[in-house]
Design an enzyme around this catalytic site. Structure first.
Site, PDB file in Angstrom:
ATOM      1  CB  CYS A   2      -0.986   0.109   1.136  1.00  0.00           C
ATOM      2  SG  CYS A   2      -2.029  -1.346   1.251  1.00  0.00           S
ATOM      3  N   GLY A  28      -0.209   0.123  -4.864  1.00  0.00           N
ATOM      4  CA  GLY A  28      -1.566  -0.439  -4.814  1.00  0.00           C
ATOM      5  C   GLY A  28      -2.529   0.112  -5.843  1.00  0.00           C
ATOM      6  CG  ASN A 102       2.864   0.264   3.208  1.00  0.00           C
ATOM      7  OD1 ASN A 102       4.179   0.780   3.100  1.00  0.00           O
ATOM      8  ND2 ASN A 102       2.272  -0.834   2.755  1.00  0.00           N
ATOM      9  N   GLY A 103       1.593  -1.763   5.343  1.00  0.00           N
ATOM     10  CA  GLY A 103       2.203  -3.150   6.163  1.00  0.00           C
ATOM     11  C   GLY A 103       1.225  -4.015   6.921  1.00  0.00           C
ATOM     12  CE1 TYR A 244       7.769  -6.014  -9.219  1.00  0.00           C
ATOM     13  CE2 TYR A 244       6.606  -5.794  -6.999  1.00  0.00           C
ATOM     14  CZ  TYR A 244       6.574  -6.003  -8.497  1.00  0.00           C
ATOM     15  OH  TYR A 244       5.151  -5.986  -8.991  1.00  0.00           O
ATOM     16  CB  CYS A 384       6.221 -10.929   2.774  1.00  0.00           C
ATOM     17  SG  CYS A 384       6.405  -9.576   3.970  1.00  0.00           S
ATOM     18  CB  CYS A 436      12.821  -7.424   7.061  1.00  0.00           C
ATOM     19  SG  CYS A 436      11.962  -8.889   6.949  1.00  0.00           S
TER      20      CYS A 436
END
Ligand code: AMP
Length: 462
Positions: A2, A28, A102-103, A244, A384, A436
């Site tokens: 997002c 998004g 977002n997340g 990406y 993920c 991460c």
């Protein structure tokens, strides 16, 4: 997956949010929304679809006020339903709030069960609503303390922009999984903007001040700008943003995505060289890394595949039959260019393996003599839980096959990936900059807590 945007103290707050979301559209494409705040009222426009289709002049005119936040959404939690379109809004004891997230939260299901047991009524099934519910249960006198207490219960990835108490609030989770950056309008020092990526600032002539720190709650309002930090944990910014997801014209935590991708391509050429005639990218996601590969190897760079920009992302098509067709819809080789050539084709990642499979066939049909697939990220072999849409482990080709087996399966002469160390070096990791890398190392900074599936009636708007 997002994008979020916020602006404080601008007479055209909604229009600028619209432009900001335009620049973040790659994050998004399912739905978008803007909520503006005018005196004591929030105004919302939220719809399914693309930013340019949703925000007509007439709709934007209905979003008054100098404070606004916006969101573009690609579903990674909750369904792709109108009730989940963000920014979410709610009215509680202290007035109306709006939140754009977002997340993904990893303990949202667990918290929801607890809150429901306490009588909470949920209006959506997005994990974000848990934050609002927790906030509404706090009695602390000021918004920062309420928010801090609420967020202390939440685990996972969250970059948030909020409107509460007539203020703009920006929050980044203690690991800093997803990006969030602070800026101001050029020549207007009191007009602040917050966005997922700096490319949103470029479009509206704003300048980057700094990134929101992991664990920071930043409140902009009244006459003050106040920053509160929660206790620090190890920084874990998502490395896949660099590979990406983010736009190459953005910088994330002050690292240029473009430069990082060039370095990935260079490193890939050092690690996995090929005796070849030409380097071509899989557009658009492989272009910058392919240029890096070409620079390092000294091989000529050609746009051997041309992308049709008027089709949506094929990745989101749910059925395999459509996805196979989709690659052809999107990409076509330049006739004659590759005939008899030994080709290095560079993409950013292999997920299910569908794209590379189709591309190899396409390049063979175009007459390529040899096809060497080079990928500017390590094999992705785990899902993920922090906001990037990757399928389950068993759908990830790297969880079942080695690169050599993949090469055989897709008919390529070779397949090679950038090493994890090479990728980390390309984004300048080291010291404080840790990332991460769970999707390819299996080292998950936070485990997800799942609840058993529930059998209640659900509401689906159609
Ligand atoms: P696949 O065909 O499943 O192997 O997907 C790989 C292609 O999808 C690559 O060209 C990537 O650029 C792109 N890609 C990688 N991750 C994602 C994602 N989360 N959403 C959409 N596309 C992606």
């Amino acid at each position: 997956m997002c994008g979020v945007f916020g602006i404080f103290n601008h007479p055209e707050a909604a229009n600028l949010s619209y432009l900001g979301l335009h620049a973040l559209q790659h994050r998004g494409q399912e739905s978008a929304g803007v909520v503006s705040c005018d005196k004591d009222t929030l105004h919302a426009v939220r719809k399914m679809g693309l930013v340019s289709d949703i925000f007509t002049e007439r709709r934007l005119a209905r979003l008054p006020g100098k404070l606004a936040i916006g969101h573009v959404r690609y579903t990674t939690s909750g369904g792709s339903l109108p009730k989940n379109i963000q920014p979410l809004t709610a009215e509680y004891r202290e007035g109306a709030v709006a939140i754009a997230h977002n997340g993904n939260l990893v303990n949202a299901e667990q918290l929801r069960v607890e809150l429901e047991a306490d009588g909470a009524i949920f209006a959506s099934n997005s994990d974000t609503e848990v934050i609002i519910q927790l906030l509404a249960r706090r009695n602390d006198p000021d918004i920062v303390t309420r928010l801090r207490s609420a967020l202390s219960r939440v685990r996972g990835a969250y970059s948030l922009v909020m409107i509460a108490d007539g203020k703009l609030i920006a929050v980044r989770d203690p690991h800093g999984f997803r990006p969030l950056v602070l800026g101001r309008m050029k020549g207007q020092p009191d007009t602040y903007v917050v966005a997922s990526e700096t490319c949103a600032f470029d479009l509206i002539a704003a300048e980057r001040i700094r990134d929101i720190e992991p664990g920071e709650i930043l409140v902009i309002g009244g006459d003050e700008i106040r920053s509160v930090m929660v206790p620090r944990v190890a920084r874990r910014a998502c490395i896949f943003e660099h590979v990406y997801f983010a736009r190459p014209d953005s910088s994330l935590d002050d690292v240029s995505v473009y430069n990082a991708r060039i370095k990935m391509g260079r490193q890939l050429a050092l690690e996995s060289p090929v005796d070849a005639d030409v380097v071509i990218p899989v557009p658009d996601s492989g272009v910058v890394a392919a240029m890096g590969y070409a620079h390092q190897s000294g091989l000529p760079f050609e746009m051997g595949l041309i992308r049709n920009h008027y089709v949506g992302r094929t990745f989101i098509e749910p059925k395999d039959s459509i996805r196979h067709f989709g690659v052809k819809l999107k990409l076509n080789p330049v006739p004659g260019l590759l005939t008899g050539k030994r080709v290095v084709v560079v993409d950013d990642s292999i997920v299910r393996g569908t794209t590379s499979n189709k591309i190899v066939k396409m390049l063979r049909d175009a007459g390529a003599a040899e096809i060497h697939v080079r990928v500017s990220s390590p094999p992705i072999n785990g899902p993920c839980f922090y906001g990037i849409d990757t399928p389950n482990r068993d759908e990830l080709v790297a969880s079942r096959k080695s690169p050599d087996e993949v090469a055989k399966a897709i008919g390529a002469d070779s397949v090679a990936h950038l090493s994890a160390e090479g990728l980390l070096a390309s984004v300048g990791a080291g010291g404080d900059e840790t990332y991460c890398t769970a999707c390819f190392t299996g080292e998950y900074p936070l485990r997800i807590t799942r609840q058993p599936p529930r059998r209640q009636l659900r509401l689906v708007e159609v």
